[in-house]
Enzyme design. Structure first.
Site, mmCIF file in Angstrom:
data_model
loop_
_atom_site.group_PDB
_atom_site.id
_atom_site.type_symbol
_atom_site.label_atom_id
_atom_site.label_comp_id
_atom_site.label_asym_id
_atom_site.label_seq_id
_atom_site.Cartn_x
_atom_site.Cartn_y
_atom_site.Cartn_z
ATOM 1 N N TYR A 87 39.250 57.375 64.551
ATOM 2 C CA TYR A 87 39.704 57.594 65.926
ATOM 3 C C TYR A 87 39.678 59.075 66.271
ATOM 4 O O TYR A 87 39.520 59.920 65.398
ATOM 5 C CB TYR A 87 41.116 57.020 66.130
ATOM 6 C CG TYR A 87 42.242 57.844 65.553
ATOM 7 C CD1 TYR A 87 42.432 57.940 64.176
ATOM 8 C CD2 TYR A 87 43.106 58.569 66.376
ATOM 9 C CE1 TYR A 87 43.468 58.704 63.649
ATOM 10 C CE2 TYR A 87 44.138 59.332 65.860
ATOM 11 C CZ TYR A 87 44.313 59.394 64.487
ATOM 12 O OH TYR A 87 45.327 60.164 63.970
ATOM 13 N N LYS A 111 39.470 61.258 59.794
ATOM 14 C CA LYS A 111 40.468 60.875 60.807
ATOM 15 C C LYS A 111 40.445 59.363 60.958
ATOM 16 O O LYS A 111 39.870 58.813 61.897
ATOM 17 C CB LYS A 111 40.200 61.590 62.142
ATOM 18 C CG LYS A 111 41.406 61.554 63.084
ATOM 19 C CD LYS A 111 41.264 62.570 64.183
ATOM 20 C CE LYS A 111 42.363 62.467 65.231
ATOM 21 N NZ LYS A 111 43.705 62.747 64.734
ATOM 22 N N GLU A 144 50.394 69.775 55.602
ATOM 23 C CA GLU A 144 50.352 69.798 57.072
ATOM 24 C C GLU A 144 51.499 68.951 57.597
ATOM 25 O O GLU A 144 52.302 68.439 56.818
ATOM 26 C CB GLU A 144 48.990 69.286 57.576
ATOM 27 C CG GLU A 144 48.685 67.862 57.171
ATOM 28 C CD GLU A 144 47.316 67.356 57.669
ATOM 29 O OE1 GLU A 144 46.805 67.885 58.658
ATOM 30 O OE2 GLU A 144 46.811 66.409 57.044
ATOM 31 N N LEU A 161 43.719 67.179 57.539
ATOM 32 C CA LEU A 161 42.742 66.969 58.608
ATOM 33 C C LEU A 161 42.318 68.333 59.152
ATOM 34 O O LEU A 161 43.174 69.192 59.389
ATOM 35 C CB LEU A 161 43.362 66.136 59.731
ATOM 36 C CG LEU A 161 42.385 65.813 60.852
ATOM 37 C CD1 LEU A 161 41.408 64.731 60.411
ATOM 38 C CD2 LEU A 161 43.097 65.384 62.112
#
Ligand code: PDD
Length: 287
Positions: free
Chosen positions: A30, A142, A174, A198
């Site tokens: 996505y 992702k 993160e 990511l």
């Protein structure tokens, strides 16, 4: 309206089979892209990442960048001024077998999530909690495989915090849905874009602006044990933009507004509001 497999339908008519592999296995990828009045921020960077994520999972993409843009603009034609567009491509629907089915058409979905037009996000800062990073080892893709992120955000919410900052082997990776930056003695630290995080588009733009501002950048994981030495901490993402962290519960507290955070915020904000694609003239001629 929602876009589903080539059709624009009202949300209540939007249907995906129960055998879709995104539903059964989280087998899909996505993107979330910031938009304003039918124009989108950092479009090409999002398209490049979607292409890479899909290629890593061997999911063929049914639309190219121009195709997605046409979908996005049509969806936005009914939408408000500001928000984000969500795009998802799953491997498709097939009888439930773990391995890839032989002949399968990907499923494609897109919709707009409206939001009030952000003025600027540089507020007094938000609270975060520190949690163990329980994700898989391909966080660079992702994918819609987001259950550990969901659990981390829920834990943050229950503790009255906005974000969960994740820790793997003593190093900060993160946020649950953001990238993390630490400023220490004038240097800007963020985790290298490897399989543990990511490669955020907002992160990419912030790093470009940091280079332009001649900041010393350290693409290295920051140790939890060194948190006391951190001067400024902020997180970045498409929907949260750049959020200063005021405190990490039981671990760290900001001494005040961070000057480097503010500089980077202003540079990012300029880009976010000026680099909308397609350019206004192209958008007008495309109708
Ligand atoms: N999340 N890291 C993770 C785990 C994320 O899910 C996101 C974005 C980011 C920031 O990436 P970007 O700057 O490209 O938005 C980092 C999106 C917004 C989401 O899942 O809604």
């Amino acid at each position: 309206m929602v876009y589903v497999n080539g059709r624009f339908v009202p949300p209540e008519k939007a249907q995906i089979p129960v055998t879709d592999r995104a539903f059964l296995f989280a087998d899909g990828v996505y993107e979330v892209i910031f938009g304003r009045a039918g124009r989108f921020a950092f479009w090409d960077l999002h398209m490049a990442r979607l292409t890479r994520s899909a290629a890593e999972l061997e999911i063929p993409l049914p639309l190219d960048s121009a195709g997605w843009l046409a979908v996005a603009k049509r969806l936005w034609s009914e939408g408000g001024d500001s928000g984000s567009i969500y795009l998802e491509v799953s491997r498709g629907a097939a009888p439930r077998e773990h391995h890839f089915p032989d002949r399968i058409e990907p499923s494609t979905v897109a919709f707009i999530k409206p939001a009030s037009a952000p003025e600027s996000c540089l507020g007094p800062g938000v609270s975060a909690v520190l949690l163990e990073d329980q994700r898989w080892l391909r966080c660079d893709i992702k994918s819609v495989n987001l259950l550990p992120n969901v659990l981390a955000r829920e834990e943050a919410r229950r503790r009255g915090a906005r974000e969960a900052i994740l820790v793997r082997d003593g190093m900060l990776t993160e946020g649950a849905a953001t990238n993390l930056f630490v400023v220490r003695e004038g240097e800007l630290w963020t985790h290298p874009a490897n399989h543990l995080v990511l490669a955020g588009i907002t992160r990419h733009v912030i790093l470009e602006e940091a280079r332009r501002l001649d900041l010393k950048i350290r693409l290295e994981p920051y140790a939890k044990a060194d948190l006391a030495q951190a001067d400024e901490i902020f997180v970045t993402g498409t929907t949260s933009h750049l959020l200063p962290i005021a405190e990490i519960r039981d671990e760290w507290r900001a001494k005040g507004p961070g000057p480097i955070t503010a500089q980077l915020h202003d540079a990012y904000w300029r880009r976010l509001t000026t680099e909308l694609e397609p350019a206004a003239s192209a958008a007008a001629s495309a109708g």
